[in-house]
Scaffold this motif. Structure first.
Motif, PDB file in Angstrom:
ATOM      1  N   PRO A  71       0.807  -1.224   0.000  1.00  0.00           N
ATOM      2  CA  PRO A  71       0.000   0.000   0.000  1.00  0.00           C
ATOM      3  C   PRO A  71       0.835   1.267   0.000  1.00  0.00           C
ATOM      4  O   PRO A  71       0.304   2.361  -0.166  1.00  0.00           O
ATOM      5  N   ALA A  72       2.171   1.110   0.193  1.00  0.00           N
ATOM      6  CA  ALA A  72       3.062   2.276   0.290  1.00  0.00           C
ATOM      7  C   ALA A  72       2.531   3.240   1.352  1.00  0.00           C
ATOM      8  O   ALA A  72       2.086   2.801   2.407  1.00  0.00           O
ATOM      9  N   SER A  73       2.498   4.540   1.051  1.00  0.00           N
ATOM     10  CA  SER A  73       2.124   5.528   2.078  1.00  0.00           C
ATOM     11  C   SER A  73       0.643   5.523   2.440  1.00  0.00           C
ATOM     12  O   SER A  73       0.230   6.228   3.364  1.00  0.00           O
ATOM     13  N   MET A  74      -0.186   4.726   1.756  1.00  0.00           N
ATOM     14  CA  MET A  74      -1.564   4.556   2.221  1.00  0.00           C
ATOM     15  C   MET A  74      -1.558   3.899   3.602  1.00  0.00           C
ATOM     16  O   MET A  74      -2.543   3.976   4.331  1.00  0.00           O
ATOM     17  N   THR A  75      -0.433   3.283   3.969  1.00  0.00           N
ATOM     18  CA  THR A  75      -0.211   2.771   5.314  1.00  0.00           C
ATOM     19  C   THR A  75      -0.506   3.834   6.365  1.00  0.00           C
ATOM     20  O   THR A  75      -1.005   3.536   7.458  1.00  0.00           O
ATOM     21  N   LYS A  76      -0.180   5.082   6.049  1.00  0.00           N
ATOM     22  CA  LYS A  76      -0.292   6.160   7.029  1.00  0.00           C
ATOM     23  C   LYS A  76      -1.723   6.366   7.505  1.00  0.00           C
ATOM     24  O   LYS A  76      -1.953   7.034   8.529  1.00  0.00           O
ATOM     25  N   MET A  77      -2.716   5.806   6.796  1.00  0.00           N
ATOM     26  CA  MET A  77      -4.094   5.875   7.287  1.00  0.00           C
ATOM     27  C   MET A  77      -4.225   5.134   8.610  1.00  0.00           C
ATOM     28  O   MET A  77      -5.010   5.537   9.475  1.00  0.00           O
ATOM     29  N   MET A  78      -3.458   4.064   8.794  1.00  0.00           N
ATOM     30  CA  MET A  78      -3.482   3.351  10.077  1.00  0.00           C
ATOM     31  C   MET A  78      -2.805   4.182  11.157  1.00  0.00           C
ATOM     32  O   MET A  78      -3.282   4.245  12.309  1.00  0.00           O
ATOM     33  N   THR A  79      -1.708   4.843  10.806  1.00  0.00           N
ATOM     34  CA  THR A  79      -1.041   5.718  11.772  1.00  0.00           C
ATOM     35  C   THR A  79      -1.978   6.865  12.156  1.00  0.00           C
ATOM     36  O   THR A  79      -2.062   7.245  13.330  1.00  0.00           O
ATOM     37  N   GLU A  80      -2.697   7.412  11.177  1.00  0.00           N
ATOM     38  CA  GLU A  80      -3.670   8.463  11.465  1.00  0.00           C
ATOM     39  C   GLU A  80      -4.761   7.952  12.399  1.00  0.00           C
ATOM     40  O   GLU A  80      -5.166   8.653  13.341  1.00  0.00           O
ATOM     41  N   TYR A  81      -5.245   6.752  12.135  1.00  0.00           N
ATOM     42  CA  TYR A  81      -6.312   6.191  12.966  1.00  0.00           C
ATOM     43  C   TYR A  81      -5.859   6.070  14.422  1.00  0.00           C
ATOM     44  O   TYR A  81      -6.565   6.488  15.356  1.00  0.00           O
ATOM     45  N   LEU A  82      -4.666   5.513  14.627  1.00  0.00           N
ATOM     46  CA  LEU A  82      -4.162   5.319  15.987  1.00  0.00           C
ATOM     47  C   LEU A  82      -3.865   6.650  16.670  1.00  0.00           C
ATOM     48  O   LEU A  82      -4.058   6.786  17.888  1.00  0.00           O
ATOM     49  N   LEU A  83      -3.424   7.632  15.908  1.00  0.00           N
ATOM     50  CA  LEU A  83      -3.190   8.955  16.476  1.00  0.00           C
ATOM     51  C   LEU A  83      -4.503   9.592  16.926  1.00  0.00           C
ATOM     52  O   LEU A  83      -4.620  10.085  18.060  1.00  0.00           O
ATOM     53  N   LEU A  84      -5.500   9.584  16.048  1.00  0.00           N
ATOM     54  CA  LEU A  84      -6.786  10.195  16.379  1.00  0.00           C
ATOM     55  C   LEU A  84      -7.463   9.465  17.531  1.00  0.00           C
ATOM     56  O   LEU A  84      -8.143  10.083  18.366  1.00  0.00           O
ATOM     57  N   GLU A  85      -7.266   8.165  17.602  1.00  0.00           N
ATOM     58  CA  GLU A  85      -7.799   7.387  18.716  1.00  0.00           C
ATOM     59  C   GLU A  85      -7.110   7.785  20.021  1.00  0.00           C
ATOM     60  O   GLU A  85      -7.774   7.923  21.070  1.00  0.00           O
ATOM     61  N   SER A  86      -5.800   7.973  19.984  1.00  0.00           N
ATOM     62  CA  SER A  86      -5.058   8.380  21.177  1.00  0.00           C
ATOM     63  C   SER A  86      -5.500   9.750  21.670  1.00  0.00           C
ATOM     64  O   SER A  86      -5.578   9.993  22.878  1.00  0.00           O
ATOM     65  N   ILE A  87      -5.789  10.651  20.733  1.00  0.00           N
ATOM     66  CA  ILE A  87      -6.276  11.988  21.109  1.00  0.00           C
ATOM     67  C   ILE A  87      -7.667  11.888  21.722  1.00  0.00           C
ATOM     68  O   ILE A  87      -7.962  12.531  22.747  1.00  0.00           O
ATOM     69  N   LYS A  88      -8.521  11.075  21.122  1.00  0.00           N
ATOM     70  CA  LYS A  88      -9.879  10.906  21.648  1.00  0.00           C
ATOM     71  C   LYS A  88      -9.847  10.343  23.069  1.00  0.00           C
ATOM     72  O   LYS A  88     -10.670  10.728  23.915  1.00  0.00           O
ATOM     73  N   LYS A  89      -8.912   9.468  23.346  1.00  0.00           N
ATOM     74  CA  LYS A  89      -8.792   8.850  24.675  1.00  0.00           C
ATOM     75  C   LYS A  89      -7.950   9.694  25.632  1.00  0.00           C
ATOM     76  O   LYS A  89      -7.645   9.255  26.747  1.00  0.00           O
ATOM     77  N   ASN A  90      -7.567  10.908  25.186  1.00  0.00           N
ATOM     78  CA  ASN A  90      -6.795  11.840  26.014  1.00  0.00           C
ATOM     79  C   ASN A  90      -5.428  11.311  26.422  1.00  0.00           C
ATOM     80  O   ASN A  90      -4.879  11.711  27.458  1.00  0.00           O
ATOM     81  N   LYS A  91      -4.869  10.432  25.592  1.00  0.00           N
ATOM     82  CA  LYS A  91      -3.514   9.943  25.865  1.00  0.00           C
ATOM     83  C   LYS A  91      -2.471  10.936  25.387  1.00  0.00           C
ATOM     84  O   LYS A  91      -1.374  11.015  25.944  1.00  0.00           O
ATOM     85  N   ILE A  92      -2.803  11.674  24.345  1.00  0.00           N
ATOM     86  CA  ILE A  92      -1.960  12.769  23.865  1.00  0.00           C
ATOM     87  C   ILE A  92      -2.907  13.905  23.466  1.00  0.00           C
ATOM     88  O   ILE A  92      -4.124  13.713  23.380  1.00  0.00           O
TER      89      ILE A  92
END
Length: 452
Positions: A71-92
């Motif tokens: 998928p090349a850089s389409m991989t970054k959608m997973m990184t985006e998902y985990l980042l947004l999830e961490s923000i939603k959970k107030n971890k960052i």
């Protein structure tokens, strides 16, 4: 005779002209009819491709959707998902600052890759790094975010694979947070061997994108930014042009496109996950392994044109709809012996144009709510969900189903239309006596019939 012959010749000429005109229009109409009724063909020049309704996950087109490809850089959608999830959970938090490791710094200095240069002696906000990743596909920034979230990219990759399973991806294998080939990570790859690269199928890529835009729709606010300066007003300022050239303001602009993620490596070729919204319809597409930067957008345009030309959003079922053959369910131990059931909400779906009559509802009762005899047990409250209606396509064309097994977005709940109170002990006792004597009477009648 001469005048009669002239008159006859004139009439014959008129008849021939009328015949030719009629033939022309008949042929034109026949051609139009044939072209309108013929199944549309779609030749997508990509190794794999998929088109889905972005609201329900209904698959509208697919090609080699389960083939594992980079998928090349389409991989970054997973990184985006985990980042947004961490923000939603107030971890960052968005304003949280982080320092850059030597590894992320080295990768960020490689201008042969997509990057914004980062400094080890500087701190960057989560928002700055996120925008660099989402708009400019910056690899060093992506690694920095992975390290912030999990402590190391290796630990982050474990989260990526675990989250993929949780989200329902079918075919995937993550070895880094960026989508680069491990050989480009200067010997610091998080998992796998030196020549490995992330792998996903078009179906899994679409599932990831579908979950991303539905669970965190705010991702599109950033993905749709055509150009932005990184660290504006500083010595490190750099213009970030969005690699998604299908955004309306850019080179291959297509009105309504607002995301999502491009990708390219030597192994992956050129890939693109695109999404577009027109009116109340959102489409989501994936093309993998096209042969040029432009081709991935050309093939995506084919998919979007196909989707809007051949499908439409329509209300299939209104609210409070009742099935003709299932207007009630039997109730045991209640003051009434049955209860009316109907849909709670209307159901709208993207369907094939002109084929609304080929989409038929099917009632699926919730087996947890009924006994072995198919009865609800009182008390039943108005609004209690007793099952759902799903829509089945009965036309001649192919139906590809949905992205996710058991997905509820292509269904509507069926509920009790009124309450049924539990009958008191006397009523239940009298019913029991009635059933007892009714059984005896039936048995006696059967015995007497047997004598004769």
């Amino acid at each position: 005779m001469g005048l009669e012959v002239q008159f006859l010749n004139s009439k014959i000429k008129q008849l021939l002209v009328l015949t030719l005109i009629f033939s022309f229009f008949a042929t034109s109409l026949l051609g139009f009819s044939n072209s309108a009724s013929a199944a549309p063909s779609l030749d997508v020049k990509a190794e794999a491709a998929i088109l889905v309704d972005g609201d329900t996950g209904k698959i509208l087109y697919q090609k080699n959707v389960d083939m594992m490809l980079p998928p090349a850089s389409m991989t970054k959608m997973m990184t985006e998902y985990l980042l947004l999830e961490s923000i939603k959970k107030n971890k960052i938090s968005w304003d949280q600052k982080t320092r850059i490791t030597e590894h992320a710094h080295k990768i960020s200095q490689n201008r042969g890759l997509s990057n914004v240069p980062l400094r080890v002696d500087e701190q960057y906000t989560v928002r700055e790094l996120y925008e660099a990743m989402a708009i400019y596909s910056a690899n060093g920034a992506t690694i920095a975010l992975a390290e912030l979230i999990s402590g190391s990219e290796a630990e982050f990759v474990k989260k990526m694979n675990a989250k993929a399973k949780e989200l329902g991806l079918k075919d995937y294998h993550f070895v880094n947070s960026t989508g680069l080939n491990n050989k480009d990570l200067m010997g610091q790859h998080a998992a796998g061997d030196a020549n490995e690269e992330n792998m996903m199928s078009a179906r899994s890529t679409a599932i990831l994108a579908f979950r991303l835009i539905n669970d965190y729709p705010e991702v599109l606010e950033t993905a749709s930014i055509p150009v932005k300066n990184f660290r504006d007003g500083t010595d490190d300022e750099i213009e970030m042009d969005n690699w998604n050239w299908m955004l309306p303001e850019l080179v291959y602009g297509y009105e309504g496109v607002d995301g999502l993620k491009t990708g390219s490596t030597d192994l992956a070729g050129f890939a693109f996950t695109g999404t577009i919204k027109k009116g109340d319809t959102r489409l989501l597409s994936v093309v993998m392994k096209t042969n040029s930067y432009k081709a991935r957008f050309d093939e995506t345009k084919k998919l979007f044109d196909y989707g809007f030309d051949n499908f439409e959003k329509a209300e299939i079922l209104p609210g409070n709809y009742q099935m003709k053959d299932q207007k009630t369910l039997p109730v045991v131990k209640g003051k009434e012996k049955e209860v009316k059931v109907s849909t709670k909400e209307p159901l709208s779906l993207v369907i094939k144009r002109g084929e609304k009559e080929n989409y038929k509802p099917k009632f699926v009762v919730d087996k947890k709510k009924i006994n072995k005899d198919g009865e609800l047990t009182a008390p039943v409250k108005k609004g209690d969900v007793v099952g759902h209606l799903k829509i089945e396509y009965k036309g001649k064309g192919e139906d590809y189903g949905y992205l996710l097994d058991g997905d509820t977005k292509g269904k509507t709940e069926v509920a009790a239309a009124k309450s049924v109170e539990k009958a008191n002990w006397l009523v239940l006792a009298l019913r029991g006596v009635g059933s007892f004597f009714g059984g005896i009477w039936s048995g006696t009648v059967d015995m007497i019939k047997g004598l004769f």
